[in-house]
Design an enzyme around this catalytic site. Sequence first.
Site, PDB file in Angstrom:
ATOM      1  N   HIS A  47       0.844  -1.195   0.000  1.00  0.00           N
ATOM      2  CA  HIS A  47       0.000   0.000   0.000  1.00  0.00           C
ATOM      3  C   HIS A  47       0.883   1.250   0.000  1.00  0.00           C
ATOM      4  CE1 HIS A  47      -3.811  -1.998   1.919  1.00  0.00           C
ATOM      5  NE2 HIS A  47      -3.423  -2.570   0.803  1.00  0.00           N
ATOM      6  N   TYR A  90      -8.810   5.007   8.214  1.00  0.00           N
ATOM      7  CA  TYR A  90      -8.889   5.365   9.634  1.00  0.00           C
ATOM      8  C   TYR A  90      -9.993   6.418   9.745  1.00  0.00           C
ATOM      9  CZ  TYR A  90      -4.335   3.122  10.448  1.00  0.00           C
ATOM     10  OH  TYR A  90      -3.307   2.211  10.558  1.00  0.00           O
ATOM     11  N   PRO A 120      -2.695   0.099  19.032  1.00  0.00           N
ATOM     12  CA  PRO A 120      -2.473  -0.327  17.644  1.00  0.00           C
ATOM     13  C   PRO A 120      -2.762   0.732  16.574  1.00  0.00           C
ATOM     14  CG  PRO A 120      -4.402  -1.434  18.592  1.00  0.00           C
ATOM     15  CD  PRO A 120      -3.771  -0.656  19.696  1.00  0.00           C
ATOM     16  N   LYS A 161       2.482   0.071  15.129  1.00  0.00           N
ATOM     17  CA  LYS A 161       3.925   0.089  15.403  1.00  0.00           C
ATOM     18  C   LYS A 161       4.461  -1.090  16.213  1.00  0.00           C
ATOM     19  CE  LYS A 161       5.353   3.627  13.296  1.00  0.00           C
ATOM     20  NZ  LYS A 161       4.953   2.976  12.050  1.00  0.00           N
ATOM     21  N   TYR A 208       4.438   6.907  10.094  1.00  0.00           N
ATOM     22  CA  TYR A 208       3.630   5.706   9.836  1.00  0.00           C
ATOM     23  C   TYR A 208       4.428   4.680   9.025  1.00  0.00           C
ATOM     24  CZ  TYR A 208      -0.610   3.041   8.715  1.00  0.00           C
ATOM     25  OH  TYR A 208      -1.559   2.048   8.607  1.00  0.00           O
TER      26      TYR A 208
HETATM   27  P1  RFL Z   1       4.003 -11.464  21.728  1.00  0.00           P
HETATM   28  O1  RFL Z   1       3.463 -11.554  20.358  1.00  0.00           O
HETATM   29  O2  RFL Z   1       3.068 -11.169  22.841  1.00  0.00           O
HETATM   30  O3  RFL Z   1       4.749 -12.838  22.034  1.00  0.00           O
HETATM   31  C1  RFL Z   1       5.169 -13.210  23.323  1.00  0.00           C
HETATM   32  C2  RFL Z   1       5.214 -14.722  23.403  1.00  0.00           C
HETATM   33  O4  RFL Z   1       5.661 -15.102  24.695  1.00  0.00           O
HETATM   34  C3  RFL Z   1       4.853 -16.157  25.172  1.00  0.00           C
HETATM   35  N1  RFL Z   1       4.948 -16.197  26.640  1.00  0.00           N
HETATM   36  C4  RFL Z   1       5.693 -17.094  27.315  1.00  0.00           C
HETATM   37  N2  RFL Z   1       6.464 -18.103  26.903  1.00  0.00           N
HETATM   38  C5  RFL Z   1       7.093 -18.844  27.847  1.00  0.00           C
HETATM   39  N3  RFL Z   1       6.967 -18.595  29.188  1.00  0.00           N
HETATM   40  C6  RFL Z   1       6.204 -17.594  29.644  1.00  0.00           C
HETATM   41  N4  RFL Z   1       6.090 -17.366  30.947  1.00  0.00           N
HETATM   42  C7  RFL Z   1       5.532 -16.781  28.697  1.00  0.00           C
HETATM   43  N5  RFL Z   1       4.694 -15.710  28.793  1.00  0.00           N
HETATM   44  C8  RFL Z   1       4.357 -15.365  27.541  1.00  0.00           C
HETATM   45  C9  RFL Z   1       3.469 -15.828  24.640  1.00  0.00           C
HETATM   46  O5  RFL Z   1       2.607 -16.969  24.605  1.00  0.00           O
HETATM   47  C10 RFL Z   1       3.832 -15.339  23.233  1.00  0.00           C
HETATM   48  O6  RFL Z   1       3.878 -16.392  22.300  1.00  0.00           O
HETATM   49  O7  RFL Z   1       5.170 -10.389  21.835  1.00  0.00           O
HETATM   50  P2  RFL Z   1       6.304  -9.957  20.749  1.00  0.00           P
HETATM   51  O8  RFL Z   1       6.989 -11.168  20.196  1.00  0.00           O
HETATM   52  O9  RFL Z   1       7.095  -8.908  21.413  1.00  0.00           O
HETATM   53  O10 RFL Z   1       5.500  -9.347  19.522  1.00  0.00           O
HETATM   54  C11 RFL Z   1       4.783  -8.139  19.667  1.00  0.00           C
HETATM   55  C12 RFL Z   1       3.587  -8.110  18.718  1.00  0.00           C
HETATM   56  O11 RFL Z   1       2.831  -9.303  18.895  1.00  0.00           O
HETATM   57  C13 RFL Z   1       2.698  -6.872  18.944  1.00  0.00           C
HETATM   58  O12 RFL Z   1       3.490  -5.749  19.213  1.00  0.00           O
HETATM   59  C14 RFL Z   1       1.815  -6.560  17.732  1.00  0.00           C
HETATM   60  O13 RFL Z   1       0.872  -7.592  17.530  1.00  0.00           O
HETATM   61  C15 RFL Z   1       1.108  -5.212  17.916  1.00  0.00           C
HETATM   62  N6  RFL Z   1       0.137  -4.920  16.846  1.00  0.00           N
HETATM   63  C16 RFL Z   1       0.551  -4.370  15.654  1.00  0.00           C
HETATM   64  N7  RFL Z   1       1.864  -4.124  15.426  1.00  0.00           N
HETATM   65  C17 RFL Z   1       2.270  -3.664  14.216  1.00  0.00           C
HETATM   66  O14 RFL Z   1       3.489  -3.421  14.037  1.00  0.00           O
HETATM   67  N8  RFL Z   1       1.384  -3.436  13.182  1.00  0.00           N
HETATM   68  C18 RFL Z   1       0.042  -3.664  13.339  1.00  0.00           C
HETATM   69  O15 RFL Z   1      -0.718  -3.532  12.385  1.00  0.00           O
HETATM   70  C19 RFL Z   1      -0.425  -4.110  14.609  1.00  0.00           C
HETATM   71  N9  RFL Z   1      -1.726  -4.360  14.813  1.00  0.00           N
HETATM   72  C20 RFL Z   1      -1.235  -5.190  17.036  1.00  0.00           C
HETATM   73  C21 RFL Z   1      -2.154  -4.869  16.000  1.00  0.00           C
HETATM   74  C22 RFL Z   1      -1.708  -5.758  18.225  1.00  0.00           C
HETATM   75  C23 RFL Z   1      -3.065  -5.995  18.386  1.00  0.00           C
HETATM   76  N10 RFL Z   1      -3.485  -6.599  19.595  1.00  0.00           N
HETATM   77  C24 RFL Z   1      -4.333  -7.747  19.624  1.00  0.00           C
HETATM   78  C25 RFL Z   1      -2.762  -6.300  20.812  1.00  0.00           C
HETATM   79  C26 RFL Z   1      -3.511  -5.101  16.154  1.00  0.00           C
HETATM   80  C27 RFL Z   1      -3.982  -5.633  17.366  1.00  0.00           C
HETATM   81  C28 RFL Z   1      -5.469  -5.787  17.524  1.00  0.00           C
HETATM   82  C1  PHB Z   2      -4.331  -4.636  11.040  1.00  0.00           C
HETATM   83  O1  PHB Z   2      -4.396  -4.874   9.828  1.00  0.00           O
HETATM   84  O2  PHB Z   2      -4.586  -5.500  11.899  1.00  0.00           O
HETATM   85  C2  PHB Z   2      -3.989  -3.264  11.497  1.00  0.00           C
HETATM   86  C3  PHB Z   2      -3.582  -2.331  10.557  1.00  0.00           C
HETATM   87  C4  PHB Z   2      -3.276  -1.037  10.982  1.00  0.00           C
HETATM   88  C5  PHB Z   2      -3.371  -0.712  12.317  1.00  0.00           C
HETATM   89  C6  PHB Z   2      -3.735  -1.673  13.243  1.00  0.00           C
HETATM   90  C7  PHB Z   2      -4.065  -2.947  12.840  1.00  0.00           C
HETATM   91  O3  PHB Z   2      -3.101   0.558  12.708  1.00  0.00           O
END
Ligand code: RFL
Ligand code: PHB
Length: 399
Positions: free
Chosen positions: A76, A204, A295, A299, A387
């Site tokens: 995109h 957005y 989110p 980032k 962004y």
């Molecule tokens: P994670 O993904 O939470 O992984 C941590 C792992 O550790 C495990 N764990 C353990 N393992 C062993 N012993 C323990 N005691 C443990 N405790 C926990 C967990 O089961 C898990 O597998 O952290 P990590 O690796 O730092 O990754 C971070 C990302 O997952 C997170 O920042 C993103 O998902 C945030 N996020 C987004 N980031 C983007 O860059 N672009 C996006 O578009 C974006 N959209 C989002 C998002 C996060 C969202 N939610 C649900 C919070 C959209 C949403 C809705």
């Molecule tokens: C997503 O596709 O899950 C998504 C994209 C942009 C955002 C957050 C989540 O800012």
Amino acid sequence: MAVTSRTRVGIVGAGPAGLLLAHLLALHGIESVVVESRSRAYCEARQRAGLLEAGTVELLRAVGLGKRLDAEGMQHGGIYLQFEGERHHLDFRLLTDGRWVTIYAQTEIVRDMIAARLAAGGVIEFSASDVAVSQLTSDRPVLSYLDESGVAREVSCDVIAGCDGFHGICRPLIPGLSVYERVYPYAWLGILADAAPSTDELIYSRHPDGFALYSMRSPDVSRLYLQVAPDEPVEDWPDDRIWAELQKRFAIDGWSVSEGAVTDKSVTAMRSFVAGPMRHGRLFLAGDAAHIVPPTGAKGLNLAFSDVIVLAGALRAALLGRSWELADTYSATCLERVWRATHFSWWMTSMLHVAPGQDPFESQLQLAQLRYVTSSRAAAVSLAENYSGYKPLRFEFSA
Ligand code: RFL
Ligand code: PHB
């Protein structure tokens, strides 16, 4: 008695941060063991991020993780901002030096990384319990756990990486931690739907009833989010209510959200959180274990990967070159980027969400800011460069 073994880096957590770290260390010839409390199936199905900065995509390609991403990722060149019933396009390619972003789901990145690690003979212990780390200020910290079959194991390491997310066990082990936090008075209800997106790029939308985001996963699958109350029970949102609310918050003449079967539905709290230092002795934190952003700025995953690039370089210098200088500056190096992203994510969140009982003064400020960002090139450039990824990290990996 526990079964003992030895590795160089013990990694807690098989999320994006832990898996990428194991992959990059292997490229440097550094052995690791990843211990994860959830099952492989759970890790591969957890719905989260979708939007990757160009720097993240370039890294994944350079380290041999780009094949499916290149085939299935959707490039995109901008986003839409919608408010007061009008939709405005921000063209990142024109506003920056040609930058773009990519939609490729976190579930797919995690799947690709697990497959690559296991194919290379790497160790990932899924479904572990009683995970603990100890002796962090010695030069042989220990990672202990019960494996899937209940066998007690102790791994003697040079370094432990806490990649265990926001609710993990590693962060609380850092003494004298400074914590900065903001909890927002709203949450996101996210759905996945079998519906071809009726938009080419993300929308957005700020609506008087709350924020909505139109994202996607593929040409046939939409990913949509609605601002809801922080403690909203997901049961209060039957599919019909979700679609009606989405149609209302995205409404413009002659256009509608395409609807389809909802295949996933969950509520996510919104929080900014930064903890430092990200290191204590031989323990290093990376990703959500140290910091969380709401989110809205997309980032979190990108930041987690930036931490890991810095950490992999620091561990290579420490473990292969016996120089701990980069390890000593690891936390400060990461936190500078983290705070920039924290500001941007807070700013996007504050501009686009309508807090319960929001003061009309605040609403006018939000609208003034949205009008500014969509009419001033200077303001639009600032949004676009944050962004799409401010100061992409340089890396020197190749698969
Ligand atoms: P994670 O993904 O939470 O992984 C941590 C792992 O550790 C495990 N764990 C353990 N393992 C062993 N012993 C323990 N005691 C443990 N405790 C926990 C967990 O089961 C898990 O597998 O952290 P990590 O690796 O730092 O990754 C971070 C990302 O997952 C997170 O920042 C993103 O998902 C945030 N996020 C987004 N980031 C983007 O860059 N672009 C996006 O578009 C974006 N959209 C989002 C998002 C996060 C969202 N939610 C649900 C919070 C959209 C949403 C809705
Ligand atoms: C997503 O596709 O899950 C998504 C994209 C942009 C955002 C957050 C989540 O800012």
